[in-house]
Enzyme design. Structure first.
Site, PDB file in Angstrom:
ATOM      1  N   HIS A   9       0.789  -1.202   0.217  1.00 35.63           N
ATOM      2  CA  HIS A   9       0.072   0.153   0.122  1.00 35.63           C
ATOM      3  C   HIS A   9       0.836   1.318   0.205  1.00 35.63           C
ATOM      4  CE1 HIS A   9       0.767   0.409   4.187  1.00 35.63           C
ATOM      5  NE2 HIS A   9       0.428  -0.744   4.753  1.00 35.63           N
ATOM      6  N   CYS A  51       2.788 -10.823  19.852  1.00 34.97           N
ATOM      7  CA  CYS A  51       1.938 -10.357  18.697  1.00 34.97           C
ATOM      8  C   CYS A  51       2.452 -11.379  17.313  1.00 34.97           C
ATOM      9  CB  CYS A  51       1.717  -9.130  18.598  1.00 34.97           C
ATOM     10  SG  CYS A  51       0.996  -8.618  17.204  1.00 34.97           S
ATOM     11  N   LYS A  59      -3.602  -2.349   6.287  1.00 34.80           N
ATOM     12  CA  LYS A  59      -4.706  -3.195   5.871  1.00 34.80           C
ATOM     13  C   LYS A  59      -5.611  -3.419   7.023  1.00 34.80           C
ATOM     14  CE  LYS A  59      -5.175  -7.489   3.484  1.00 34.80           C
ATOM     15  NZ  LYS A  59      -4.577  -8.892   3.276  1.00 34.80           N
ATOM     16  N   LYS A  77      -2.320   5.242  11.394  1.00 27.16           N
ATOM     17  CA  LYS A  77      -1.430   4.857  10.502  1.00 27.16           C
ATOM     18  C   LYS A  77      -2.204   4.159   9.184  1.00 27.16           C
ATOM     19  CE  LYS A  77       2.295   1.290  10.117  1.00 27.16           C
ATOM     20  NZ  LYS A  77       3.067   0.357  10.868  1.00 27.16           N
ATOM     21  N   HIS A  87      -1.278  -3.524  16.423  1.00 28.01           N
ATOM     22  CA  HIS A  87      -2.386  -4.094  15.460  1.00 28.01           C
ATOM     23  C   HIS A  87      -3.822  -4.237  16.452  1.00 28.01           C
ATOM     24  CE1 HIS A  87       1.297  -5.540  13.654  1.00 28.01           C
ATOM     25  NE2 HIS A  87       0.558  -5.625  12.521  1.00 28.01           N
ATOM     26  N   HIS A  91       3.811   1.771   2.263  1.00 21.20           N
ATOM     27  CA  HIS A  91       5.103   1.061   1.923  1.00 21.20           C
ATOM     28  C   HIS A  91       5.796   1.811   0.994  1.00 21.20           C
ATOM     29  CE1 HIS A  91       2.505  -2.379   3.187  1.00 21.20           C
ATOM     30  NE2 HIS A  91       3.385  -2.534   3.938  1.00 21.20           N
ATOM     31  N   CYS A 141      -2.204  -5.707  21.427  1.00 25.74           N
ATOM     32  CA  CYS A 141      -1.005  -5.356  20.748  1.00 25.74           C
ATOM     33  C   CYS A 141      -1.392  -3.967  20.277  1.00 25.74           C
ATOM     34  CB  CYS A 141      -0.768  -6.237  19.462  1.00 25.74           C
ATOM     35  SG  CYS A 141       0.268  -5.392  18.301  1.00 25.74           S
ATOM     36  N   CYS A 166       3.130  -8.565  14.697  1.00 32.78           N
ATOM     37  CA  CYS A 166       4.402  -8.036  14.832  1.00 32.78           C
ATOM     38  C   CYS A 166       5.546  -8.987  14.822  1.00 32.78           C
ATOM     39  CB  CYS A 166       4.466  -7.157  16.183  1.00 32.78           C
ATOM     40  SG  CYS A 166       3.149  -6.012  16.561  1.00 32.78           S
TER      41      CYS A 166
HETATM   42  N1  MSP Z   1       9.710  -6.998   7.388  1.00 35.03           N
HETATM   43  C1  MSP Z   1       9.959  -5.838   8.224  1.00 35.03           C
HETATM   44  C2  MSP Z   1      10.939  -4.911   8.067  1.00 35.03           C
HETATM   45  C3  MSP Z   1      12.269  -5.894   8.451  1.00 35.03           C
HETATM   46  S1  MSP Z   1      13.503  -4.573   7.954  1.00 35.03           S
HETATM   47  C4  MSP Z   1      14.783  -5.462   8.167  1.00 35.03           C
HETATM   48  C5  MSP Z   1       8.630  -4.943   8.102  1.00 35.03           C
HETATM   49  N2  MSP Z   1       7.937  -5.186   7.129  1.00 35.03           N
HETATM   50  S2  MSP Z   1       6.583  -4.294   6.473  1.00 35.03           S
HETATM   51  O1  MSP Z   1       6.407  -5.003   5.072  1.00 35.03           O
HETATM   52  O2  MSP Z   1       5.433  -4.723   7.640  1.00 35.03           O
HETATM   53  O3  MSP Z   1       6.834  -2.792   6.613  1.00 35.03           O
HETATM   54  C6  MSP Z   1       8.083  -2.380   5.721  1.00 35.03           C
HETATM   55  C7  MSP Z   1       7.867  -0.930   6.341  1.00 35.03           C
HETATM   56  O4  MSP Z   1       6.841  -0.282   6.013  1.00 35.03           O
HETATM   57  C8  MSP Z   1       7.807  -0.457   7.848  1.00 35.03           C
HETATM   58  O5  MSP Z   1       8.992   0.446   7.968  1.00 35.03           O
HETATM   59  C9  MSP Z   1       6.545   0.043   7.927  1.00 35.03           C
HETATM   60  O6  MSP Z   1       6.582   0.962   9.221  1.00 35.03           O
HETATM   61  C10 MSP Z   1       6.380   0.707   6.845  1.00 35.03           C
HETATM   62  N3  MSP Z   1       5.018   1.196   6.627  1.00 35.03           N
HETATM   63  C11 MSP Z   1       3.867   0.350   6.663  1.00 35.03           C
HETATM   64  N4  MSP Z   1       2.869   1.225   6.725  1.00 35.03           N
HETATM   65  C12 MSP Z   1       3.092   2.546   7.098  1.00 35.03           C
HETATM   66  C13 MSP Z   1       2.479   3.632   7.056  1.00 35.03           C
HETATM   67  N5  MSP Z   1       1.088   3.760   6.863  1.00 35.03           N
HETATM   68  N6  MSP Z   1       3.319   4.757   6.946  1.00 35.03           N
HETATM   69  C14 MSP Z   1       4.658   4.940   6.686  1.00 35.03           C
HETATM   70  N7  MSP Z   1       5.243   3.665   6.743  1.00 35.03           N
HETATM   71  C15 MSP Z   1       4.682   2.546   6.724  1.00 35.03           C
HETATM   72  O7  MSP Z   1       8.132  -4.293   9.132  1.00 35.03           O
END
Ligand code: MSP
Length: 510
Positions: free
Chosen positions: A20, A130, A301, A298, A150, A23, A147, A133
């Site tokens: 999304h 969790c 999903k 935030k 989540h 990311h 959590c 997480c």
């Molecule tokens: N796999 C772990 C990270 C391991 S790094 C060695 C992870 N993956 S994730 O797919 O859940 O998220 C990846 C990144 O996207 C995280 O830094 C997370 O905070 C970021 N984001 C997910 N949603 C977000 C927002 N709504 N806003 C900003 N960043 C966000 O965590």
């Protein structure tokens, strides 16, 4: 110190999740920075990838009736597709299921295990876990027993696993950050890290026996390596750790780990301590930006607020997408996404701002000089000074990862140039043959401003920069332009054949 290469990373993403725009936010920011450093002629290594092990993945695969490997193989290409369409120019893509990563993780684990300080030891873990997480929480970290991220129930889990002696690294970590505060940015995040360390660090668990989708511990293969020793290590795997020591020496330490603030503790506390335990230098900087929010929460999903990047790219175009998030949200803080503000930015800054500037100048060149850049006899005073100052600030802000300000610097030029045209009114001069020299000077200065703007916007909007460059008709490729030289006044050759093509940015209905 590895200083040959500017090395920047994003987090590695869970392949089973749906991408999304939250990311994409991290990746666009990292790509903007990476492209800027390339523009300065530096060698850059920009890494992203997928985090493919763990209980959650194993469960998802089971639910789909597949083997975990087959499942991640199927899911992971969706992420690459997103990065390709966002024009993320990463230099490598790492999957934690690759053999090179298994080698690196096992090597790092062995180095820490054998460091003579007993930094990895067997213990019993009982905690509140969790699954989403993949983290344990203490009672007081929970919110209403759930959590905090989540808002789901946690599980009480007790098992024998290996621990990493994080508690032994508090002093070294404090010293590490006190000596060089810029190692965590922005300042609010640094303070958060410092107070976590001062509050006392607990050892953390690094292995599991209740699932097997992971990398076995070399000295006790009943255990698989659990989340952070696996995931964080990707940053050194891709730099050559465990496979190419010469390259590793040139690339590591990373200059910037770009992350969002939810994984700050792991990046700014666990990771440098893990590296210290293996006698590897910690990264130069962890930069933790804020959240993209919807209605103050935030985007995720779980919160039912996830928007797929393609929904926006299809409507706004990829250049506008990349520009909007960096410009609209003060980089470092949380920021709300809304469709309306995106339309507004697009129309104000891109369609009416830069797009209109380009089309007015190119139209004037077409009607008054058959599209040929005129020779300017007099030296125009105003715009060169404006540009010089803006470029200085742009460089300063980019080096400090003040991404929002850097774009504001460039749009300062756009605004000034548009005002310049209004003041000089070349369209009225064009009707007075005796003032042709004046007209030539104004249009040369305006076209030269466009040329420099094309160079400056390239890291954030590579496609639009290229289209503008083509409309300017400059023979030398944009890809061969480097800062600081390319931003010096006077680079545009008189006689260059410009053409007013399609609008750079179509106006959108609000
Ligand atoms: N796999 C772990 C990270 C391991 S790094 C060695 C992870 N993956 S994730 O797919 O859940 O998220 C990846 C990144 O996207 C995280 O830094 C997370 O905070 C970021 N984001 C997910 N949603 C977000 C927002 N709504 N806003 C900003 N960043 C966000 O965590």
């Amino acid at each position: 110190m590895g200083r040959d290469v500017f090395y920047i990373t994003t987090p590695i993403y869970y392949p089973n999740a749906d991408p999304h725009i939250g990311h994409g936010y991290t990746s666009v920011a990292a790509d903007f920075i990476a492209r800027y450093h390339r523009l300065r002629g530096e060698e850059v290594f920009h890494l992203t990838g997928t985090d493919e092990h763990g209980l959650k993945l194993q469960r998802a695969a089971e639910a789909a009736g597949m083997e975990p490997q087959q499942w991640v193989d199927e899911m992971e290409p969706r992420w690459r597709e997103v990065w390709a369409r966002l024009e993320i120019a990463n230099d490598d893509y790492i999957r934690t299921t690759e053999p090179r990563h298994r080698h690196a993780v096992q090597r790092l684990l062995t180095a820490v295990h054998d460091n003579g300080r007993d930094d990895i030891y067997l213990g019993t873990y009982e905690g509140l876990y969790c699954v989403s997480c993949e983290l344990y929480y203490t009672e007081d970290e929970l919110v209403a027993g759930l959590c905090p991220i989540h808002e789901r129930p946690v599980e009480r889990v007790s098992q024998e696993n290996y621990f990493f002696r994080l508690s032994a690294y508090a002093d070294r970590l404090l010293e590490h950050y006190e000596r060089e505060p810029s190692r965590v940015e922005p300042e609010t995040r640094r303070n958060e890290v410092l107070s976590l360390i001062q509050g006392g660090l607990l050892d953390f668990s690094i292995s599991r026996t209740n699932f097997d989708w992971g990398i076995p511990l070399p000295w006790d293969p009943k255990h698989v390596c659990y989340v952070w020793f696996d995931a964080l290590t990707n940053y050194i795997t891709a730099a050559g750790y465990g496979s190419d020591e010469e390259r590793f020496a040139g690339v590591w330490p990373a200059n910037v780990h770009m992350i969002a603030k939810d994984i700050l503790r792991q990046h700014a506390i666990y990771w440098p301590a893990m590296l210290m335990a293996a006698d590897i230098e910690p990264p130069d900087q962890v930069w933790a930006h804020g959240y993209l929010t919807v209605g103050g929460k935030k985007m995720s999903k779980t919160n039912l607020t996830a928007i797929h990047p393609f929904e926006l790219i299809d409507h706004f175009g990829v250049d506008s997408y990349r520009y909007y998030f960096v410009r609209e949200i003060q980089f470092g803080q949380d920021g709300n996404f809304s469709w309306e503000s995106m339309v507004e930015r697009h129309n104000a800054d891109l369609a009416n701002g830069l797009g209109n500037l380009a089309s007015r100048i190119l139209a004037m060149l077409g009607s008054s000089f058959d599209g040929l850049v005129p020779q300017a006899s007099g030296q125009e005073e105003d715009l060169p000074a404006v540009i010089q100052e803006a470029v200085r600030r742009y460089d300063e802000h980019m080096s400090a990862v003040a991404l929002t300000q850097a774009l504001a610097d460039v749009w300062e030029v756009v605004g000034r140039a548009n005002r310049y045209l209004v003041e000089k009114a070349p369209w009225t001069l064009a009707k007075e043959p005796s003032r042709r020299d004046e007209l030539a000077a104004i249009l040369y200065a305006s076209a030269e401003t466009l040329r420099i703007l094309a160079v400056l916007i390239r890291p954030i909007m590579p496609g639009a920069a290229q289209r503008l460059w083509e409309q300017l008709g400059i023979g030398a490729p944009l890809a061969g332009q480097w800062l600081p030289d390319a931003a010096r006044w006077g680079g545009l050759q008189p006689g260059t054949k410009t053409s007013k093509g399609e609008a750079l940015f179509p106006r959108l209905e609000s």
